[in-house]
Design a protein around this motif. Structure first.
Motif, PDB file in Angstrom:
ATOM      1  N   UNK A  95       2.235 -52.505  -4.744  1.00  0.00           N
ATOM      2  CA  UNK A  95       1.905 -51.088  -4.839  1.00  0.00           C
ATOM      3  C   UNK A  95       3.069 -50.348  -5.480  1.00  0.00           C
ATOM      4  N   UNK A  96       2.895 -49.071  -5.714  1.00  0.00           N
ATOM      5  CA  UNK A  96       3.975 -48.261  -6.298  1.00  0.00           C
ATOM      6  C   UNK A  96       5.225 -48.321  -5.423  1.00  0.00           C
ATOM      7  N   UNK A  97       5.044 -48.441  -4.108  1.00  0.00           N
ATOM      8  CA  UNK A  97       6.196 -48.539  -3.210  1.00  0.00           C
ATOM      9  C   UNK A  97       6.976 -49.825  -3.424  1.00  0.00           C
ATOM     10  N   UNK A  98       6.337 -50.833  -3.993  1.00  0.00           N
ATOM     11  CA  UNK A  98       6.983 -52.112  -4.223  1.00  0.00           C
ATOM     12  C   UNK A  98       7.716 -52.225  -5.543  1.00  0.00           C
ATOM     13  N   UNK A  99       7.628 -51.202  -6.394  1.00  0.00           N
ATOM     14  CA  UNK A  99       8.313 -51.262  -7.692  1.00  0.00           C
ATOM     15  C   UNK A  99       9.810 -51.032  -7.576  1.00  0.00           C
ATOM     16  N   UNK A 100      10.191 -50.032  -6.812  1.00  0.00           N
ATOM     17  CA  UNK A 100      11.608 -49.706  -6.668  1.00  0.00           C
ATOM     18  C   UNK A 100      12.302 -50.793  -5.871  1.00  0.00           C
ATOM     19  N   UNK A 101      13.574 -50.983  -6.154  1.00  0.00           N
ATOM     20  CA  UNK A 101      14.390 -51.913  -5.370  1.00  0.00           C
ATOM     21  C   UNK A 101      15.332 -51.083  -4.518  1.00  0.00           C
ATOM     22  N   UNK A 102      14.932 -50.904  -3.257  1.00  0.00           N
ATOM     23  CA  UNK A 102      15.696 -50.032  -2.372  1.00  0.00           C
ATOM     24  C   UNK A 102      15.591 -48.598  -2.873  1.00  0.00           C
ATOM     25  N   UNK A 103      16.748 -47.977  -3.060  1.00  0.00           N
ATOM     26  CA  UNK A 103      16.777 -46.607  -3.563  1.00  0.00           C
ATOM     27  C   UNK A 103      16.793 -46.541  -5.086  1.00  0.00           C
ATOM     28  N   UNK A 104      16.845 -47.693  -5.746  1.00  0.00           N
ATOM     29  CA  UNK A 104      16.902 -47.763  -7.207  1.00  0.00           C
ATOM     30  C   UNK A 104      15.484 -47.769  -7.783  1.00  0.00           C
ATOM     31  N   UNK A 105      15.128 -46.693  -8.496  1.00  0.00           N
ATOM     32  CA  UNK A 105      13.803 -46.604  -9.094  1.00  0.00           C
ATOM     33  C   UNK A 105      13.607 -47.672 -10.166  1.00  0.00           C
TER      34      UNK A 105
END
Length: 180
Positions: free
Chosen positions: A98-108
Motif C-alpha cells: 500500500x502507499x504506507x509501504x512505499x516509504x522507508x521509515x520517515x524517508x519518503x
C-alpha cells in the motif's frame, strides 16, 4: 452431473480437495507491506475494506467503490490492482503493498517526494492511488512520452485536474532513472 452440447456429453465433477470457507468469518492470512497478519473476515470483504477497517491503513481511498477512479490502487505481487474490486481472501499467499509501504521509515519514496516538489495534488484524495500507479508505470516501462504516461495513468482520476503536475513528477522520476 453432465451437459449435452452439440452431441458430446460434458461431465463435471466437484474436486474433493477444495476447502470450503464461509459464508461466515474465516481466518485470512495477509502479507501487507512486509508484515504478516491474520484477520477474521467474511470471504466477500474487499481488500480495500480489510486494509482500511481491519488494519487502519487508510492511505488507500474509497473513491467510487466500483473500480473506475483508481483512488484505491495498491500492488499485489508488484502489479497494480484496484483494491475495491479485489477480495481480501484472494490475496492470501501474495505480497500486498500500500502507499504506507512505499516509504522507508520517515524517508519518503522518491515518487512521493516528486509529487510534493511538482505540486502533483490538489485536494490529495487521489494522490495515494496516483503515486502507486506512477511507481508501477515506471517499473513497467510505460513512461516514454506524455501520451504514454496519460494512457497508462488513465485509470486514476483526479477530480482537481492536477494531471500536468502528475506527468511532470513522473517525467522527473523517469529521467532520473534513465540518467537524462
Amino acid at each position: 452431473m453432465s451437459w449435452q452440447t452439440k452431441g458430446a456429453p460434458i461431465s463435471v465433477t466437484q474436486p474433493s480437495t477444495l476447502e470450503t470457507r464461509g459464508p461466515g468469518s474465516v481466518k485470512v492470512a495477509l502479507d501487507i507491506n512486509g508484515v504478516s497478519r491474520v484477520l477474521n473476515l467474511e470471504p466477500r470483504v474487499s481488500l480495500l475494506d480489510a486494509l482500511r477497517e481491519q488494519m487502519a491503513l487508510t492511505g488507500s481511498k474509497k473513491g467510487c467503490d466500483q473500480g473506475t477512479c483508481g483512488a484505491c490502487t495498491v500492488w499485489v505481487d508488484g502489479r497494480r490492482v484496484l483494491s475495491c474490486l479485489t477480495l481480501a481472501i484472494s490475496c492470501e499467499g501474495r505480497e500486498v503493498t500500500t502507499i504506507e509501504g512505499l516509504a522507508e521509515g520517515d524517508e519518503l519514496h522518491p515518487m512521493q517526494r516528486a509529487f510534493l516538489e511538482h505540486d502533483a495534488f490538489q485536494c490529495g484524495y487521489c494522490t495515494p492511488g496516483q503515486i502507486m500507479s506512477a511507481v508501477a508505470l515506471l517499473n513497467e516501462g510505460h513512461a516514454g512520452t506524455d501520451g504514454e504516461i496519460a494512457e497508462w495513468m488513465s485509470g486514476n482520476i483526479c477530480r482537481c485536474a492536477a494531471y500536468p503536475h502528475v506527468r511532470s513528477a513522473i517525467r522527473e522520476m523517469r529521467d532520473r532513472k534513465t540518467g537524462q
